[in-house]
Each structure stands twice: as structure tokens, then as C-alpha cells.
Scaffold this motif. Structure first.
Motif, PDB file in Angstrom:
ATOM      1  N   THR A 131      -3.879  -8.518  -1.422  1.00 39.37           N
ATOM      2  CA  THR A 131      -4.999  -8.095  -2.248  1.00 39.37           C
ATOM      3  C   THR A 131      -6.248  -8.856  -1.817  1.00 39.37           C
ATOM      4  O   THR A 131      -6.170  -9.880  -1.128  1.00 39.37           O
ATOM      5  CB  THR A 131      -4.723  -8.385  -3.731  1.00 39.37           C
ATOM      6  N   ASP A 166       0.866  -1.171   0.000  1.00 36.99           N
ATOM      7  CA  ASP A 166       0.000   0.000   0.000  1.00 36.99           C
ATOM      8  C   ASP A 166       0.906   1.225   0.000  1.00 36.99           C
ATOM      9  O   ASP A 166       1.555   1.530   1.007  1.00 36.99           O
ATOM     10  CB  ASP A 166      -0.897   0.006   1.234  1.00 36.99           C
ATOM     11  N   ALA A 215       0.620  -5.499   2.395  1.00 34.65           N
ATOM     12  CA  ALA A 215      -0.803  -5.850   2.403  1.00 34.65           C
ATOM     13  C   ALA A 215      -1.027  -7.045   1.493  1.00 34.65           C
ATOM     14  O   ALA A 215      -0.136  -7.459   0.746  1.00 34.65           O
ATOM     15  CB  ALA A 215      -1.649  -4.663   1.936  1.00 34.65           C
ATOM     16  N   LYS A 219      -6.071  -5.053   0.862  1.00 31.00           N
ATOM     17  CA  LYS A 219      -6.371  -4.002  -0.111  1.00 31.00           C
ATOM     18  C   LYS A 219      -7.573  -4.449  -0.943  1.00 31.00           C
ATOM     19  O   LYS A 219      -7.512  -5.437  -1.679  1.00 31.00           O
ATOM     20  CB  LYS A 219      -5.167  -3.748  -1.012  1.00 31.00           C
ATOM     21  N   LEU A 225      -3.171  -6.402   6.686  1.00 33.17           N
ATOM     22  CA  LEU A 225      -3.952  -5.405   5.961  1.00 33.17           C
ATOM     23  C   LEU A 225      -4.393  -5.970   4.615  1.00 33.17           C
ATOM     24  O   LEU A 225      -3.619  -6.639   3.929  1.00 33.17           O
ATOM     25  CB  LEU A 225      -3.123  -4.133   5.752  1.00 33.17           C
ATOM     26  N   THR A 275      -9.161   0.659  -1.128  1.00 32.31           N
ATOM     27  CA  THR A 275      -9.224   0.966   0.301  1.00 32.31           C
ATOM     28  C   THR A 275      -8.542  -0.143   1.096  1.00 32.31           C
ATOM     29  O   THR A 275      -8.479  -1.297   0.670  1.00 32.31           O
ATOM     30  CB  THR A 275     -10.682   1.111   0.783  1.00 32.31           C
ATOM     31  N   LEU A 276      -8.059   0.248   2.273  1.00 27.76           N
ATOM     32  CA  LEU A 276      -7.303  -0.664   3.115  1.00 27.76           C
ATOM     33  C   LEU A 276      -8.120  -1.019   4.351  1.00 27.76           C
ATOM     34  O   LEU A 276      -8.649  -0.139   5.035  1.00 27.76           O
ATOM     35  CB  LEU A 276      -5.985   0.008   3.533  1.00 27.76           C
ATOM     36  N   LYS A 277      -8.253  -2.315   4.614  1.00 26.47           N
ATOM     37  CA  LYS A 277      -8.982  -2.760   5.799  1.00 26.47           C
ATOM     38  C   LYS A 277      -8.142  -3.771   6.571  1.00 26.47           C
ATOM     39  O   LYS A 277      -7.359  -4.518   5.982  1.00 26.47           O
ATOM     40  CB  LYS A 277     -10.328  -3.400   5.408  1.00 26.47           C
TER      41      LYS A 277
END
Length: 428
Positions: free
Chosen positions: A210, A201, A208, A382, A380, A387-389
Motif C-alpha cells: 500500500t 491487487d 503489492a 497500490k 508494485l 491505481t497500481l504503480k
């Protein structure tokens, strides 16, 4: 082209092409005395008492972590620029990350009070260590830069995540390696797909996965859960580790009281037990073999408590396990443990060294907590829209696994098993 090859049971061929400066550095570090010491430190401590094949070393694991980090970087480099300088620091740090581990891994450091992380840094920075000298010859800034990456100073980046996070090269290697060497068949997961799903990210400069990699991460977390449940938390393994801790604590107490006849005060084991600082030569001599030699001598010593613990460890005369998991009230459990302790004492036993209570202190995944100091190591994800969650916000598996990984056990010396079982039954 000069090339050195290591045949590894997990990664198969690990190659060092010596015309490449980074590979030349890594191969020289691998042959340094402080790194070779890791051959004499078991990766899983006393686990071979339950899984006879689990005699692999910190050395093989550390080489595997380096190779895993190398694969992660190769995947990320397909889409992102990573300088050769950063690659060198990251791979060297991955190789050296366990350099400070003491005998029988984590148990010894809990007794000595000296963390393996601190010792790792001291070895890397010690001018007398071969590791430091090799790093210095390559680049005089390298030792401090490696420490900075290991400790995530000045800030955490994707390179730090490769070394230490919930999805780092360390965990990715030890699950597959421990699974293979124990023969447990619980720890397999799809490393290839997981690596393929890794990304960076760019906004946060964090590692992160995907959205396509969510299932692969779930499989990885499930394998970690199963390894904890069936291997790391196996009742025989926990019993042996508890006895090992008690033996070292007893030896430390005797040393403080000047009643420990062996080893001598100048011996690295003696100094390490008391948390005294070792020079680099003494540190290199401190390994499983030196402590096991002490156990063999202590097993025939006049001190009955220490002798009994050491004989149990040497000849698999381990504490017996009584499951207390059906009890949910903490006060009730404490009362049961106290009753058993008092009963053993009344019959002339030493409850401080002939029993211990055990429950897990680790979980397969630590969820992201924004207010926590350690809030930087979560996985994390993506999403499709960029957006990153945090992973625990996407997958319900995290909470379910953490809730299931729980046990409460009482381990007692064999002569007290019937007494303890009767008292536990009377409490139900």
C-alpha cells in the motif's frame, strides 16, 4: 496438542502444530535427508573469511523463508481469502526453494554448469528422494504443483511473488539473517511494518504494498544496498570467491585431462565438477564438507597451481585487491588488465589462475521494464485511489542506489601485488 518448536535467531519461535496437516507436512519435509543436507551448505560461502560469524547454513535460511512466507500469508488472509490448499503449496515451495544448492552456493554451479533451480526441481520430482515421497503421501499432485509455483507456471500470481520477486520471502529473510550472523549492522529494516503494508491487487492477482508502505520499502532497499556494498561485495569475500572458482575450474580442467588424482571418477564431487548427472544418494553426499576435503588433499598435491589456490583458501592466503574504480573507460580497464596479465606471464606466472578482474553483476533493485521477459518481478505500489504503480516510478531512491553500487577491482596472487600496483600506477 503435539507441537514442535525451532528457536531461530531471526524469527525466535517457529512452531509446527502437528495436528494441522500443513504443519505436519512441513515438519516431515524438514527432516527429509535432502533437506537436512542443507545444514552442510553455508549460506554465504566464503564470507566467514571476512566475517567470522557468517557460518550459518542454507538450512536455517530455508526454514526462515518458510516462516517469512507464513507471516506474509497470515497478513494477507486478514483481508483476502486464500485456500488451505494454496497455503500448503506456497509454504512447501518456500521451504524447498533452495534444495538444489551445491557446495559453496553459487560458485560451484557456475563451474559445473548445472543451476540450483534445475537441481531443486529434479529432487522434488525424483521418486527416489525422501522429499518426493513425503509430498506424494500428502497429495500425489503436490510435487508438480510446487514446481509450477516455483516456476510461475502457468502464470505469475501473488503466491509466486511471495516465493520469487523483488520483495519475496527469500530476500526478506536473508537480509536480516546475514546481517545478524555477520554482525555487520547494515541490513536491519522494519519487517513488521513491511508485512503490515502488503496487500493483493485483485485485478492482476499480484502482491503489492500500500502507499503507506513506501517508506518501509525504501528502508528495505537501503538495507539491501548496504549489505551488498559492505558484506556480499566485500573485497575479501570477492577475493575468496574468485579463488574458489579458479580452484574448481583448475580441478575440472585436470579432470577432463585425466590428471586429477582425487577424487575418483565415481565420487559425487568429481561427477558434479564435470556436470554429470547424480543420483539422489550421490546428490545428498555433495556438500561443503566433501569439497573442503578435496581442498585439503589438493593443497598437498603435485599440481602447483591447484595446490597454491587450495592452500590460500584453507589458510586465508588470499589474492590482494587493487581498486580500479577510478578508471571509467572500459577499453582503458581492459588494457590495464591485459598489461598486468602479460607481465605476470613474462615472469613465469599463470595469469589465468593467479589474477582475475571483478565488477558487480547484481543490484539492490531491478526496475520494471515493460518489454523485458523478467518484467514481472518488480515491486508494485497500490496508491490511495487504487491505481497500481511500479516502485521505481514513485521513489527516486531506486536509481540512486543502483548508480552507487559499482566497483572495479583487480585481484592478484600475493607474489604479484607489487608488480600489478606499479603497472596500474603507470597507467594513471
Amino acid at each position: 496438542m503435539s507441537e514442535k518448536i525451532i528457536r531461530d535467531p531471526v524469527h525466535d519461535v517457529i512452531a509446527f502444530r502437528l495436528e494441522r496437516p500443513v504443519d505436519q507436512l512441513l515438519f516431515r519435509l524438514l527432516n527429509a535427508a535432502e533437506f537436512q543436507r542443507l545444514r552442510r551448505i553455508r549460506q554465504l560461502g566464503m564470507a566467514s573469511l571476512a566475517y567470522p560469524g557468517a557460518d550459518h547454513s542454507r538450512y536455517s535460511h530455508s526454514v526462515g523463508v518458510m516462516e517469512t512466507a507464513r507471516k506474509i500469508i497470515a497478513q494477507l488472509r486478514q483481508s483476502f481469502y486464500i485456500s488451505e490448499e494454496d497455503v500448503t503449496v506456497c509454504l512447501a515451495a518456500a521451504l524447498l526453494h533452495d534444495l538444489g544448492h551445491g557446495p559453496f552456493s553459487h560458485v560451484f554451479e557456475r563451474v559445473s554448469g548445472v543451476s540450483h533451480e534445475d537441481l531443486t526441481q529434479r529432487v522434488i520430482l525424483d521418486p527416489d528422494s525422501e522429499v518426493h515421497q513425503v509430498l506424494l503421501e500428502h497429495d500425489d499432485t503436490l510435487p508438480k504443483r510446487i514446481i509450477g509455483m516455483i516456476t510461475c507456471v502457468p502464470s505469475r500470481t501473488y503466491l509466486c511473488d511471495i516465493l520469487s520477486s523483488q520483495l519475496d520471502a527469500d530476500r526478506l529473510d536473508y537480509l536480516l539473517r546475514d546481517n545478524l550472523m555477520t554482525g555487520s549492522q547494515y541490513g536491519n529494516y522494519d519487517l513488521g511494518w513491511l508485512l503490515h503494508a502488503l496487500t493483493i491487487d485483485e485485478k492482476s492477482s499480484r502482491l503489492a504494498v500500500t502507499w503507506k508502505g513506501v517508506s518501509a520499502v525504501e528502508a528495505y532497499l537501503q538495507s539491501r544496498y548496504h549489505m551488498y556494498h559492505n558484506v556480499y561485495f566485500h573485497k575479501v569475500v570477492r577475493s575468496a570467491e574468485g579463488m574458489l572458482k579458479l580452484a574448481l575450474q583448475r580441478a575440472k580442467r585436470l579432470a577432463v585431462q585425466e590428471r586429477l588424482t582425487w577424487p575418483k571418477e565415481e565420487n559425487p564431487v568429481y561427477k558434479a565438477l564435470l556436470g554429470q548427472k547424480l543420483d539422489i544418494e550421490e546428490f545428498t553426499e555433495l556438500d561443503d564438507i566433501s569439497v573442503m576435503h578435496c581442498f585439503k588433499l589438493w593443497a598437498d598435491a603435485d599440481e602447483p597451481i591447484l595446490a597454491a589456490l587450495c592452500r590460500g583458501l584453507l589458510y586465508r592466503g588470499l589474492f590482494k585487491t587493487i581498486d580500479l574504480s577510478r578508471f571509467t573507460d572500459k577499453a582503458e580497464i581492459e588494457a590495464i588488465v591485459n598489461v598486468v596479465s602479460e607481465a605476470i606471464a613474462k615472469q613465469g606466472g599463470e595469469p589465468s589462475y593467479e589474477m582475475f578482474y571483478d565488477e558487480p553483476s547484481d543490484t539492490p533493485y531491478e526496475a520494471y521494464q515493460p518489454d523485458s521477459i523478467e518484467a514481472t518481478s518488480g515491486i508494485l505500489v497500490k496508491e490511495r485511489d487504487g491505481t497500481l504503480k511500479e516502485f521505481s516510478m514513485i521513489s527516486p531512491l531506486v536509481g540512486a542506489l543502483n548508480r552507487q553500487l559499482w566497483f572495479r577491482r583487480l585481484h592478484v596472487a600475493p607474489q604479484w601485488r607489487d608488480l600489478a600496483q606499479d603497472l596500474v600506477k603507470a597507467s594513471t
